[in-house]
Design a protein around this motif. Structure first.
Motif, mmCIF file in Angstrom:
data_model
loop_
_atom_site.group_PDB
_atom_site.id
_atom_site.type_symbol
_atom_site.label_atom_id
_atom_site.label_comp_id
_atom_site.label_asym_id
_atom_site.label_seq_id
_atom_site.Cartn_x
_atom_site.Cartn_y
_atom_site.Cartn_z
ATOM 1 N N GLU A 223 0.847 -1.194 0.000
ATOM 2 C CA GLU A 223 0.000 0.000 0.000
ATOM 3 C C GLU A 223 0.882 1.244 0.000
ATOM 4 O O GLU A 223 0.696 2.189 0.769
ATOM 5 C CB GLU A 223 -0.968 -0.044 1.182
ATOM 6 C CG GLU A 223 -1.909 -1.241 1.087
ATOM 7 C CD GLU A 223 -2.673 -1.541 2.365
ATOM 8 O OE1 GLU A 223 -2.791 -0.661 3.221
ATOM 9 O OE2 GLU A 223 -3.165 -2.681 2.489
ATOM 10 N N ALA A 224 1.854 1.207 -0.935
ATOM 11 C CA ALA A 224 2.882 2.247 -1.025
ATOM 12 C C ALA A 224 2.757 2.982 -2.347
ATOM 13 O O ALA A 224 2.523 2.370 -3.399
ATOM 14 C CB ALA A 224 4.274 1.630 -0.914
ATOM 15 N N PRO A 225 2.936 4.307 -2.359
ATOM 16 C CA PRO A 225 2.897 5.060 -3.609
ATOM 17 C C PRO A 225 4.108 4.753 -4.486
ATOM 18 O O PRO A 225 5.178 4.401 -3.984
ATOM 19 C CB PRO A 225 2.900 6.515 -3.152
ATOM 20 C CG PRO A 225 3.510 6.492 -1.796
ATOM 21 C CD PRO A 225 3.155 5.175 -1.188
ATOM 22 N N VAL A 226 3.909 4.915 -5.799
ATOM 23 C CA VAL A 226 4.948 4.565 -6.770
ATOM 24 C C VAL A 226 5.252 5.755 -7.675
ATOM 25 O O VAL A 226 4.371 6.294 -8.344
ATOM 26 C CB VAL A 226 4.522 3.370 -7.643
ATOM 27 C CG1 VAL A 226 5.624 3.027 -8.656
ATOM 28 C CG2 VAL A 226 4.187 2.165 -6.784
ATOM 29 N N ALA A 227 6.518 6.149 -7.691
ATOM 30 C CA ALA A 227 7.033 7.105 -8.666
ATOM 31 C C ALA A 227 7.827 6.329 -9.712
ATOM 32 O O ALA A 227 8.270 5.203 -9.458
ATOM 33 C CB ALA A 227 7.929 8.137 -7.990
ATOM 34 N N THR A 228 7.998 6.914 -10.867
ATOM 35 C CA THR A 228 8.885 6.305 -11.858
ATOM 36 C C THR A 228 9.932 7.338 -12.280
ATOM 37 O O THR A 228 9.764 8.540 -12.092
ATOM 38 C CB THR A 228 8.135 5.840 -13.132
ATOM 39 O OG1 THR A 228 7.701 6.977 -13.884
ATOM 40 C CG2 THR A 228 6.958 4.956 -12.776
ATOM 41 N N THR A 229 11.012 6.849 -12.842
ATOM 42 C CA THR A 229 11.954 7.713 -13.531
ATOM 43 C C THR A 229 11.358 8.056 -14.894
ATOM 44 O O THR A 229 10.349 7.465 -15.314
ATOM 45 C CB THR A 229 13.297 7.009 -13.732
ATOM 46 O OG1 THR A 229 13.100 5.879 -14.621
ATOM 47 C CG2 THR A 229 13.865 6.509 -12.410
ATOM 48 N N LEU A 230 11.976 9.008 -15.614
ATOM 49 C CA LEU A 230 11.503 9.259 -16.978
ATOM 50 C C LEU A 230 11.708 8.034 -17.862
ATOM 51 O O LEU A 230 10.867 7.720 -18.697
ATOM 52 C CB LEU A 230 12.235 10.465 -17.571
ATOM 53 C CG LEU A 230 11.518 11.813 -17.490
ATOM 54 C CD1 LEU A 230 12.339 12.891 -18.161
ATOM 55 C CD2 LEU A 230 10.123 11.752 -18.081
ATOM 56 N N PRO A 241 -4.491 4.530 -8.311
ATOM 57 C CA PRO A 241 -4.589 5.390 -7.126
ATOM 58 C C PRO A 241 -3.272 5.604 -6.387
ATOM 59 O O PRO A 241 -3.131 6.583 -5.651
ATOM 60 C CB PRO A 241 -5.602 4.663 -6.233
ATOM 61 C CG PRO A 241 -6.383 3.794 -7.148
ATOM 62 C CD PRO A 241 -5.448 3.401 -8.251
ATOM 63 N N LEU A 242 -2.283 4.705 -6.580
ATOM 64 C CA LEU A 242 -1.011 4.821 -5.880
ATOM 65 C C LEU A 242 0.075 5.484 -6.732
ATOM 66 O O LEU A 242 1.215 5.595 -6.298
ATOM 67 C CB LEU A 242 -0.525 3.438 -5.427
ATOM 68 C CG LEU A 242 -1.375 2.734 -4.367
ATOM 69 C CD1 LEU A 242 -0.842 1.328 -4.102
ATOM 70 C CD2 LEU A 242 -1.430 3.540 -3.069
ATOM 71 N N SER A 243 -0.277 5.938 -7.930
ATOM 72 C CA SER A 243 0.730 6.523 -8.816
ATOM 73 C C SER A 243 1.069 7.948 -8.409
ATOM 74 O O SER A 243 0.185 8.771 -8.138
ATOM 75 C CB SER A 243 0.228 6.520 -10.263
ATOM 76 O OG SER A 243 1.130 7.234 -11.093
ATOM 77 N N LEU A 244 2.370 8.259 -8.421
ATOM 78 C CA LEU A 244 2.870 9.610 -8.173
ATOM 79 C C LEU A 244 3.357 10.285 -9.445
ATOM 80 O O LEU A 244 3.740 11.447 -9.424
ATOM 81 C CB LEU A 244 4.023 9.574 -7.159
ATOM 82 C CG LEU A 244 3.706 9.002 -5.777
ATOM 83 C CD1 LEU A 244 4.974 8.947 -4.934
ATOM 84 C CD2 LEU A 244 2.632 9.821 -5.083
#
Length: 536
Positions: A223-230, A241-244
């Protein structure tokens, strides 16, 4: 057979589908590649050819390794940029430049690929012994395919191509995967489960490992938010819902908000290279760094825990361990985290709404991005944005939902890179609408290869943001790029009214489906505002 025929046969056995570059090189000139069943494509400049192969490799998760060929001397000199870009983005290519004859190889001022490409290739060799053609190309393909995938080079002196050799026995290379230390997995899971505010940062390694499903599964378990690199953009669905969103020079506010709030950051398939085009890890965080290349761990950012291995094998091992620990229970924080992301994003979007929907003339470039995001079918597209402001407009505001539907890049990037990327993506995925957003600086670098798209039936959709200036450098540029596209045999349209943006995009998509390369030129304002939540 001679060496040229042997190389073409080897490429066919390695299932190379495209030989892209520029003559003279016997692989083109003698029709050797075509006779071996490989499609030759001649570009207008060598750099774009390498960019196309880069796009093919990345949109196929590194499973298609293409071949690049060019002339000795000026051809190799012109090619450095494209190979260097592929090296920086970890894209596998086998480059086969011609070299000067063996008698002149080390004569000043002859340009040597063997010497000069060593810093932008994983391996670089020169084929001076015709009988070693099999083993040398086996090493090149093995190097390109395995570990951290990157270009490999075999320079062939021009007098070697015609050397006669016997029948060549060749067995194609294979790809291998490495798993992380299994004894490290329980400790990592301890840290992740004990964290109050973990954040996942997913990079391009997730794409190469095709690890999209276990990434989403781990995020939902934690239940953790997810960022990505470019580079990793589209590795996690941005409508989740968890995407940053993606970390870049311009990014969604929620990404920086949760990085600052986090106590543990888990990087998977990323390098954590310090760059203006990626996240900055805040001080005082517990950092877990999982990547395929051990050389990236502790390179720029000090990590507390390290895992070396394929992203899919790593994520699957973590998922199994977390599932065992949770035993079907929920951590009970999904709604809280998702609601916080939604609240921060809503406030951020509200502040940008007037810009994104602006009716001003000249057109605000953010309005073009807004309409692209609204009109394009996200299930049917692959997109990229070129270096400069086009990247900064697209990265936070163009949402992608499908794996490999965005080809991003990080660190340093050449203007004009995206045209070749999308031409390569279209070759690999002809069913997709391949969209490239660029400025008037980028089209000046590689725009003539729009003619290559026409000549080779590669229907890409080019979006040019024309503000008659080089970003904020106060350097005036000019041109009627829609007329240029028409003169090259494609479809061109110049749009000046914001009310016509959406319909123009729809026309462009339809023309692409009919097999025509398209260039839509939008006359835009000199917009310089960026979404920089870290500076707010």
């Amino acid at each position: 057979m001679n060496v040229t025929e042997a190389i073409a046969d080897i490429l066919a056995q390695e299932e190379v589908k495209h030989l892209i570059g520029f003559p003279s090189n016997p692989l083109f000139d003698d029709n050797a590649a075509e006779e071996a069943g490989i499609r030759p494509i001649v570009v207008r400049q060598e750099r774009t050819g390498a960019h196309m192969l880069d796009g093919i490799a990345r949109i196929t998760s590194g499973n298609q390794v293409g071949a690049f060929a060019c002339q000795h001397g000026p051809g190799t000199e012109n090619s450095v940029g494209g190979i260097a870009q592929a090296y920086a983005e970890s894209a596998p290519i086998v480059a086969i430049p011609a070299g000067y004859s063996r008698a002149k190889t080390n004569t000043d001022p002859k340009f040597s690929s063997l010497i000069n490409y060593q810093h932008v290739t994983k391996t670089a060799e020169q084929l001076t012994d015709p009988d070693s053609v099999s083993e040398m190309f086996r090493r090149a393909f093995q190097s390109a395919r395995n570990g951290r995938q990157r270009p490999a080079l075999v320079e062939v002196p021009k007098d070697v191509f015609s050397e006669e050799i016997g029948d060549v026995e060749y067995a194609s290379t294979s790809s291998t995967r490495s798993a992380p230390d299994p004894e490290a997995i329980p400790e990592i899971v301890d840290v992740l489960l004990e964290a109050d505010n973990p954040v996942i940062n997913a990079g391009q390694g997730v794409h190469y490992a095709e690890a999209w499903d276990p990434l989403q599964e781990l995020a939902e378990l934690l239940e953790a938010p997810v960022a990505t690199t470019l580079n990793g953009k589209s590795a996690f669905p941005e409508d989740h819902p968890l995407s940053l969103g993606a970390g870049s020079k311009s990014e969604p506010r929620a990404l920086n908000h949760f990085l600052e709030k986090s106590d543990v950051i888990f990087g998977i398939g990323c390098s954590f290279t310090k760059t203006a085009y990626g996240i900055t890890v805040p001080d005082g965080k517990t950092l877990i760094h999982s990547t395929l290349d051990a050389g990236d761990i502790d390179k720029d950012v000090e990590s507390d825990y390290g895992l070396v291995g394929d992203a899919k094998l790593t994520l699957e091992a973590l998922v199994d361990e977390v599932q065992d620990r949770l035993n079907g229970d929920s951590r009970g924080r999904f709604d809280t985290v998702a609601n916080e992301i939604a609240e921060v994003e809503a406030e951020w979007r509200e502040g940008w709404e007037a810009t994104l929907t602006s009716d001003e003339v000249p057109i605000n470039p953010y309005r073009v991005v807004y309409e692209l995001d609204r009109v394009l079918d996200k299930d049917e597209i692959i997109a990229t944005a070129d270096a400069g402001n086009a990247r900064d407009f697209m990265a936070p505001f163009f949402e992608v939902t499908e794996p490999l539907s965005y080809v991003g890049w990080g660190k340093t990037t050449q203007l004009g890179y995206g045209l070749g990327l999308m031409m390569g993506a279209k070759l690999a995925r002809p069913d997709k609408t391949c969209v490239h957003v660029m400025g008037d600086g980028a089209i000046g670098m590689t725009g003539m290869d729009f003619e290559t798209a026409v000549r080779e039936d590669i229907p890409v959709l080019e979006i040019v943001l024309n503000n008659f200036e080089m970003a904020s450098y106060d350097t005036p540029f000019s041109g009627h790029y829609a007329d240029f596209a028409e003169s090259m045999g494609g479809y061109g349209e110049r749009i000046e009214d914001p009310d016509n943006i959406a319909d123009a995009i729809r026309r462009g998509v339809q023309k692409n489906k009919e097999g025509t390369p398209v260039l839509l030129e939008f006359l835009t304002s000199k917009e310089t505002a960026l979404s920089r939540p870290d500076l707010e």
